[in-house]
Design a protein around this motif. Sequence first.
Motif, PDB file in Angstrom:
ATOM      1  N   VAL A  96       1.123  -1.096  -0.358  1.00  0.00           N
ATOM      2  CA  VAL A  96      -0.613  -0.026   0.074  1.00  0.00           C
ATOM      3  C   VAL A  96       1.259   1.164   0.281  1.00  0.00           C
ATOM      4  N   CYS A  97       1.818   1.148   0.280  1.00  0.00           N
ATOM      5  CA  CYS A  97       3.092   2.264   0.846  1.00  0.00           C
ATOM      6  C   CYS A  97       4.381   1.699   0.213  1.00  0.00           C
ATOM      7  N   VAL A  98       5.304   2.741   0.622  1.00  0.00           N
ATOM      8  CA  VAL A  98       6.789   2.013   0.441  1.00  0.00           C
ATOM      9  C   VAL A  98       7.481   3.357   0.806  1.00  0.00           C
ATOM     10  N   PRO A  99       8.717   2.738   1.804  1.00  0.00           N
ATOM     11  CA  PRO A  99       9.797   3.048   1.976  1.00  0.00           C
ATOM     12  C   PRO A  99      10.160   4.414   0.963  1.00  0.00           C
ATOM     13  N   ARG A 100      10.974   5.743   1.685  1.00  0.00           N
ATOM     14  CA  ARG A 100      10.098   6.869   0.339  1.00  0.00           C
ATOM     15  C   ARG A 100      12.204   5.803  -0.853  1.00  0.00           C
ATOM     16  N   ASP A 101      12.972   5.947   0.273  1.00  0.00           N
ATOM     17  CA  ASP A 101      13.822   5.684   0.153  1.00  0.00           C
ATOM     18  C   ASP A 101      14.063   3.691  -1.090  1.00  0.00           C
ATOM     19  N   ARG A 102      13.819   3.595  -0.207  1.00  0.00           N
ATOM     20  CA  ARG A 102      13.565   2.292  -1.776  1.00  0.00           C
ATOM     21  C   ARG A 102      13.216   2.423  -3.489  1.00  0.00           C
ATOM     22  N   LEU A 103      11.867   3.648  -3.008  1.00  0.00           N
ATOM     23  CA  LEU A 103      11.477   3.670  -4.186  1.00  0.00           C
ATOM     24  C   LEU A 103      11.826   4.860  -5.267  1.00  0.00           C
ATOM     25  N   ILE A 104      12.832   5.151  -4.166  1.00  0.00           N
ATOM     26  CA  ILE A 104      13.860   6.341  -5.133  1.00  0.00           C
ATOM     27  C   ILE A 104      14.729   5.014  -5.823  1.00  0.00           C
ATOM     28  N   GLU A 105      15.110   3.953  -5.020  1.00  0.00           N
ATOM     29  CA  GLU A 105      16.258   3.264  -5.212  1.00  0.00           C
ATOM     30  C   GLU A 105      15.548   2.301  -7.055  1.00  0.00           C
ATOM     31  N   LYS A 106      14.403   1.937  -6.445  1.00  0.00           N
ATOM     32  CA  LYS A 106      13.464   1.113  -7.376  1.00  0.00           C
ATOM     33  C   LYS A 106      13.966   1.912  -9.201  1.00  0.00           C
ATOM     34  N   ALA A 107      13.155   3.630  -8.992  1.00  0.00           N
ATOM     35  CA  ALA A 107      12.624   4.166  -9.320  1.00  0.00           C
ATOM     36  C   ALA A 107      13.831   4.405 -10.866  1.00  0.00           C
ATOM     37  N   ALA A 108      14.536   5.210  -9.925  1.00  0.00           N
ATOM     38  CA  ALA A 108      16.495   5.591 -10.850  1.00  0.00           C
ATOM     39  C   ALA A 108      16.966   4.233 -11.040  1.00  0.00           C
ATOM     40  N   LYS A 109      17.027   2.934 -10.589  1.00  0.00           N
ATOM     41  CA  LYS A 109      17.208   1.702 -11.619  1.00  0.00           C
ATOM     42  C   LYS A 109      16.014   1.198 -13.161  1.00  0.00           C
ATOM     43  N   ILE A 110      15.042   1.512 -12.539  1.00  0.00           N
ATOM     44  CA  ILE A 110      13.820   1.641 -13.860  1.00  0.00           C
ATOM     45  C   ILE A 110      14.898   2.333 -14.971  1.00  0.00           C
ATOM     46  N   LEU A 111      14.993   3.859 -15.069  1.00  0.00           N
ATOM     47  CA  LEU A 111      15.397   4.310 -15.593  1.00  0.00           C
ATOM     48  C   LEU A 111      16.308   4.853 -15.822  1.00  0.00           C
ATOM     49  N   GLU A 112      17.247   4.335 -15.068  1.00  0.00           N
ATOM     50  CA  GLU A 112      19.007   4.303 -15.288  1.00  0.00           C
ATOM     51  C   GLU A 112      19.370   6.173 -15.563  1.00  0.00           C
ATOM     52  N   ILE A 113      19.213   6.772 -14.343  1.00  0.00           N
ATOM     53  CA  ILE A 113      19.446   8.136 -14.481  1.00  0.00           C
ATOM     54  C   ILE A 113      19.198   7.707 -12.658  1.00  0.00           C
ATOM     55  N   ASP A 114      20.279   9.232 -12.043  1.00  0.00           N
ATOM     56  CA  ASP A 114      20.755   9.503 -11.077  1.00  0.00           C
ATOM     57  C   ASP A 114      19.277  10.060  -9.821  1.00  0.00           C
ATOM     58  N   GLU A 115      19.958   9.615  -9.091  1.00  0.00           N
ATOM     59  CA  GLU A 115      19.021   8.792  -7.743  1.00  0.00           C
ATOM     60  C   GLU A 115      18.625  10.636  -7.663  1.00  0.00           C
ATOM     61  N   GLU A 116      19.425  11.545  -7.724  1.00  0.00           N
ATOM     62  CA  GLU A 116      19.576  13.155  -7.342  1.00  0.00           C
ATOM     63  C   GLU A 116      18.144  14.001  -8.555  1.00  0.00           C
ATOM     64  N   ILE A 117      17.739  13.203  -9.175  1.00  0.00           N
ATOM     65  CA  ILE A 117      16.767  13.573 -10.454  1.00  0.00           C
ATOM     66  C   ILE A 117      15.773  13.255  -9.574  1.00  0.00           C
ATOM     67  N   VAL A 118      15.755  11.339  -9.285  1.00  0.00           N
ATOM     68  CA  VAL A 118      14.322  10.646  -8.855  1.00  0.00           C
ATOM     69  C   VAL A 118      13.941  11.405  -7.345  1.00  0.00           C
ATOM     70  N   LYS A 119      15.144  11.602  -6.319  1.00  0.00           N
ATOM     71  CA  LYS A 119      14.014  12.173  -5.645  1.00  0.00           C
ATOM     72  C   LYS A 119      13.650  13.774  -5.846  1.00  0.00           C
ATOM     73  N   THR A 120      14.084  14.352  -7.149  1.00  0.00           N
ATOM     74  CA  THR A 120      13.823  15.611  -6.899  1.00  0.00           C
ATOM     75  C   THR A 120      12.321  15.847  -7.849  1.00  0.00           C
ATOM     76  N   ALA A 121      11.923  14.494  -8.433  1.00  0.00           N
ATOM     77  CA  ALA A 121      10.829  14.429  -9.067  1.00  0.00           C
ATOM     78  C   ALA A 121       9.847  13.624  -8.149  1.00  0.00           C
ATOM     79  N   VAL A 122       9.665  13.220  -6.545  1.00  0.00           N
ATOM     80  CA  VAL A 122       8.937  12.514  -5.853  1.00  0.00           C
ATOM     81  C   VAL A 122       8.708  13.934  -4.840  1.00  0.00           C
ATOM     82  N   ASP A 123       9.885  14.471  -4.763  1.00  0.00           N
ATOM     83  CA  ASP A 123       8.977  16.361  -4.043  1.00  0.00           C
ATOM     84  C   ASP A 123       8.452  16.734  -4.606  1.00  0.00           C
TER      85      ASP A 123
END
Length: 597
Positions: A96-123
């Motif tokens: 139903v939910c997921v820890p922020r760090d796990r989400l960022i790690e998973k999304a960065a892996k799928i997108l093959e981009i830097d985690e900082e870009i993903v963090k900004t996207a989450v915000d």
Amino acid sequence: ICDAWQEQKEIKEVMLFLQSHGVTTTYAIKIYKTYGNEAIDIVADNPYRLAVDIFGIGFKTADRIAVNLGIESTSPRRAEAGVLHALGGLSDEGHVCVPRDRLIEKAAKILEIDEEIVKTAVDTLIEQDLIASEIVTDDVTQEPLVTNELIYLRSLYASEVGVVKQIECLLATDLKPIDIEIEKALEWFEQHYKINLAEQQRDAIRSAIAEKVMVITGGPGTGKTTLINGIIQILKRKEKNILLAAPTGRAAKRLSEATGLEAKTIHRLLEFSPRSMRFERNSENPLEADILIIDEVSMVDIVLFYNLLKAVPSTSQVILVGDIDQLPSVGPGNVLKDVISSGRVEVVRLTQVFRQAQQSTIIVNAHRVNAGQTPYPKAKEGKGDFFFIERNEPEDILKALKLLVARRIPESFKLTAEDIQVLTPMHMGLLGAVNLNKELQQLLNPSGEALSRGTHIFRVGDRVMQIRNNYDLDVYNGDIGKITSLDQVERVVKVDFDGRPVTYEYSELDELILAYACSVHKSQGSEYPAVVVPLHTQHYMMLQRNLLYTAITRGKKLVVVLGSKKALAIAIKNNRIQQRYTRLAERLSTAHICELC
């Protein structure tokens, strides 16, 4: 001809545009049907909408179209779409939910981009209120959390919070007193139906008279059906309006047959409207019920549960029935387990297996597996309803399975091939559902009129399963039917779902799969005359006790487990249930009525 010409003229530009960006004709038709003449503008503006709006188009396809349209791999829009895709994928796994760090790690892996870009996207998504964020001070699961911030899809956050509010409001509203002498009522039911209730069952009926919300849980043969009947028959004499429902059509049909009252699927009970894409029964137009009984609640996910509770008047009683030891819902959440764990509602646990049920080795072995014990390999005293047949190599298991389905079971047990359901732990591999369906179709229905869709070949007489909710056709994920006719010219297929004919257009056939074999998860809520379960260490990742227990409890007259002793031992020993991220239990246990109602 004129109408067809006009339609083709309108679709021409859309089709050319989509095909120039690598979209197949079939999906181009789906896109056009969804967006109409606005398709080009919508896809050009945000191709990632396709992954959300069009069944069958995944994120990778939408991402490829985006690249063709010139969207940069590091663009904020792509990162935001990737975060939503990753969050959706995690909800498909039951979270139903997921820890922020796990989400960022998973999304960065799928997108093959830097985690900082993903963090900004989450915000950004949080600021736009497209996802929800919550800070928690305690662990959600037994896993240590790297962060104490949890991220939700907005709809799942609303559902989890909403379920808590609805349950607390039910508990806050006093129950109308019922003029009933419960001990006399229990005696009447026992005499009238010539049964002896166990003390657990008597306690449950007493609770059903007194409690606003209660849970009845127990395994096969523990008397859940008798108990439900007792509650219904006693309260019916007091002219109470009782509604019955279950998550699937087959489970609802079983409930109707067992009680003599009409039971509906939850979707039909709530009167889902395909036109408005909403439930007509809700807080503004509630159900007319004094008592609502829901069976197979272990299958109900958090979103459906919220929509159900919204439609329940605060004066009603709600009785939730299910087996907590079965697999959890396919959708996000672990509703039955969380409601029980919260300690907020009355729970009746049925543990006594009745003498009549003990005559069935299926039921005896289901309880043995659930207790971590090896099942008896062959039924005792000639009661041939459970067998373990040892085969160690995958090829030998497949060969034996085909022989069982085509000849041995039909000849020995007076059953037809249609009575036999193969349940497998996985989708892929030699013994996965995909390959088993190809093998069994070739064995049982090898010739005749056929229509191909992708890698699937459909023939008249095939057993098929719907794999997503289609509200327009009024068929739902897990519904099983039989192809009665197909038209190769018009490219339509007619399927019979328990006496109700449904017509599929060619573009909708990706919602159907062959169902001679299906995954154990897809079998929840259903029962079959005979079940065959292939088990091999190829299935290692899915060999779990609750999966084997669920498979065994699907069989009514016969269960055959076919495979290696090692795989059987692994499944029985593995009682580690994959933890799902959900805060329903914590919210319920700490909720305060005054704050919510």
